[in-house]
Design a protein around this motif. Structure first.
Motif, PDB file in Angstrom:
ATOM      1  N   THR A 183      -2.121  29.579 -12.815  1.00 42.92           N
ATOM      2  CA  THR A 183      -1.391  28.322 -12.959  1.00 42.92           C
ATOM      3  C   THR A 183      -1.854  27.299 -11.927  1.00 42.92           C
ATOM      4  O   THR A 183      -2.549  27.635 -10.959  1.00 42.92           O
ATOM      5  N   LYS A 184      -1.443  26.068 -12.165  1.00 40.83           N
ATOM      6  CA  LYS A 184      -1.582  25.010 -11.164  1.00 40.83           C
ATOM      7  C   LYS A 184      -0.181  24.719 -10.649  1.00 40.83           C
ATOM      8  O   LYS A 184       0.691  24.276 -11.396  1.00 40.83           O
ATOM      9  N   TRP A 203       0.408  26.377 -16.664  1.00 36.90           N
ATOM     10  CA  TRP A 203      -0.571  27.414 -17.037  1.00 36.90           C
ATOM     11  C   TRP A 203      -1.938  26.782 -17.294  1.00 36.90           C
ATOM     12  O   TRP A 203      -2.062  25.853 -18.100  1.00 36.90           O
ATOM     13  N   ILE A 204      -2.960  27.259 -16.599  1.00 34.04           N
ATOM     14  CA  ILE A 204      -4.309  26.704 -16.762  1.00 34.04           C
ATOM     15  C   ILE A 204      -5.330  27.797 -17.069  1.00 34.04           C
ATOM     16  O   ILE A 204      -6.546  27.563 -17.016  1.00 34.04           O
ATOM     17  N   PHE A 236      -7.957  30.585 -16.851  1.00 40.03           N
ATOM     18  CA  PHE A 236      -8.907  31.123 -15.869  1.00 40.03           C
ATOM     19  C   PHE A 236      -9.565  30.038 -15.016  1.00 40.03           C
ATOM     20  O   PHE A 236     -10.594  30.301 -14.383  1.00 40.03           O
ATOM     21  N   ASP A 237      -8.999  28.848 -14.969  1.00 39.82           N
ATOM     22  CA  ASP A 237      -9.616  27.761 -14.206  1.00 39.82           C
ATOM     23  C   ASP A 237      -9.711  28.092 -12.720  1.00 39.82           C
ATOM     24  O   ASP A 237     -10.714  27.785 -12.067  1.00 39.82           O
ATOM     25  N   ASN A 238      -8.662  28.713 -12.172  1.00 39.32           N
ATOM     26  CA  ASN A 238      -8.693  29.078 -10.754  1.00 39.32           C
ATOM     27  C   ASN A 238      -9.776  30.117 -10.466  1.00 39.32           C
ATOM     28  O   ASN A 238     -10.428  30.078  -9.414  1.00 39.32           O
ATOM     29  N   LYS A 257     -12.593  30.496 -12.171  1.00 34.85           N
ATOM     30  CA  LYS A 257     -13.872  29.784 -12.238  1.00 34.85           C
ATOM     31  C   LYS A 257     -14.116  28.993 -10.959  1.00 34.85           C
ATOM     32  O   LYS A 257     -15.228  28.974 -10.422  1.00 34.85           O
ATOM     33  N   HIS A 258     -13.058  28.324 -10.477  1.00 37.76           N
ATOM     34  CA  HIS A 258     -13.162  27.569  -9.232  1.00 37.76           C
ATOM     35  C   HIS A 258     -13.503  28.484  -8.068  1.00 37.76           C
ATOM     36  O   HIS A 258     -14.284  28.128  -7.177  1.00 37.76           O
ATOM     37  N   GLU A 274      -1.948  23.999  -2.839  1.00 35.08           N
ATOM     38  CA  GLU A 274      -2.499  24.508  -4.100  1.00 35.08           C
ATOM     39  C   GLU A 274      -2.147  25.989  -4.194  1.00 35.08           C
ATOM     40  O   GLU A 274      -2.974  26.874  -3.987  1.00 35.08           O
ATOM     41  N   TYR A 302      -4.211  28.265  -6.771  1.00 38.02           N
ATOM     42  CA  TYR A 302      -5.548  28.651  -6.318  1.00 38.02           C
ATOM     43  C   TYR A 302      -5.461  29.592  -5.126  1.00 38.02           C
ATOM     44  O   TYR A 302      -6.244  30.546  -5.022  1.00 38.02           O
TER      45      TYR A 302
END
Length: 291
Positions: A35-36, A45-46, A48-50, A52-53, A256, A259
């Motif tokens: 999540t963000k 809810w985002i 798998f962005d975290n 990937k980051h 954050e 993350y």
């Protein structure tokens, strides 16, 4: 009532404590890592962005590199020097004096880290520090302990040795004093010398303690926070910043939380894998036979 139910009833308080104070935060961290979330607004809810980051975050890998340096320095330092100090104290010293030395070496562990860090910042100060003053008497120039990437790890290691060597020392002392004396007597009767006794009796009988110290010290070095945070604040630049410090910065300075949770899970997985590896090979050298 069956024995299984009775056993579960006795375990219930500890299980509830574990679930509430450990299991629930771990589950929350796993959820938040997808999540963000900045604490103020609801988590979004985002996917798998975290993650990937995380793989693209160069600063994270820099802090991981710093953390591996801490592991390489602090783990053998505490494991080996703690053993040498324990052997020296345990050898032919009157019982009363052993208590004195135990107190001397373990007392810094009990002292508040923030308070003693202030004193060590003065000791390690480049211009008027006590350590540089003493080294100057031997012709050494002033060393920028906390300002140079070349010396900053040694500065953290010196503080860590003074502050935490008592943990390993105490474990080793307990292990040494639990070795049955008849084993030493038998070895002497067989004509074994001091070196042979150490490698044939002391080291095998002490191997469970050594294994425990290695596991706990490596985990502590991987999670290192107090020493670089209090002594160098992660500087100069990011030269001494550990992964735990970076997680703290992302979570409580940049807010954050999502993350930061992903970073925490990456650290947890590394510690889990390393610890499992240590246990998987422990049977090859750890001796639990006390007979």
């Amino acid at each position: 009532m069956s024995n299984a139910i009775v056993g579960l009833l006795f375990l219930a308080p500890a299980l509830l404590f574990f679930i509430w104070f450990i299991g629930e935060p771990v589950a929350a961290a796993i959820y938040l890592s997808f999540t963000k979330y900045n604490v103020i607004t609801p988590a979004k809810w985002i996917g798998f962005d975290n993650i990937k980051h995380l793989f693209a975050d160069g600063r994270l890998w820099l802090t991981y590199g710093n953390t591996f340096k801490y592991i390489a320095i602090l783990t053998p330092m505490h494991a080996i020097l703690g053993l040498l100090i324990a052997l020296a104290v345990n050898r032919n010293i009157a019982k009363g004096w052993k208590y004195v030395y135990r107190t001397i070496f373990y007392f810094p562990v009990l002292a508040t880290s923030a308070a003693v860090a202030v004193a060590w910042q003065f000791i390690l100060n480049t211009d008027f520090g006590v350590l540089n003053y003493v080294l100057g008497k031997f012709g050494a120039g002033p060393i920028p302990w906390m300002q140079s990437p070349r010396w900053v790890y040694l500065a953290v290691a010196i503080y860590s040795f003074w502050k935490f060597i008592g943990n390993a020392f105490l474990y080793y002392m307990i292990g040494l004093q639990s070795i049955p004396e008849p084993l030493y007597d038998a070895a002497k009767i067989d004509g074994a010398g001091k070196i042979q006794i150490f490698f044939s009796v002391t080291l095998p009988m002490l191997s469970p303690t050594i294994f425990f110290v290695l596991v706990t010290t490596l985990i502590g070095a991987t999670q290192i926070f107090d020493e670089p945070y209090l002594i160098t604040a992660g500087g100069p630049g990011d030269a001494s910043r550990s992964v735990n410090m970076y997680i703290y910065e992302v979570a409580f300075q940049h807010h954050e939380m999502g993350y930061a949770s992903a970073l925490s899970l990456s650290l947890f997985l590394i510690i889990l894998c390393v610890t499992m590896f240590q246990f998987s090979i422990s049977h090859k050298w750890v001796n639990y036979d006390r007979e």
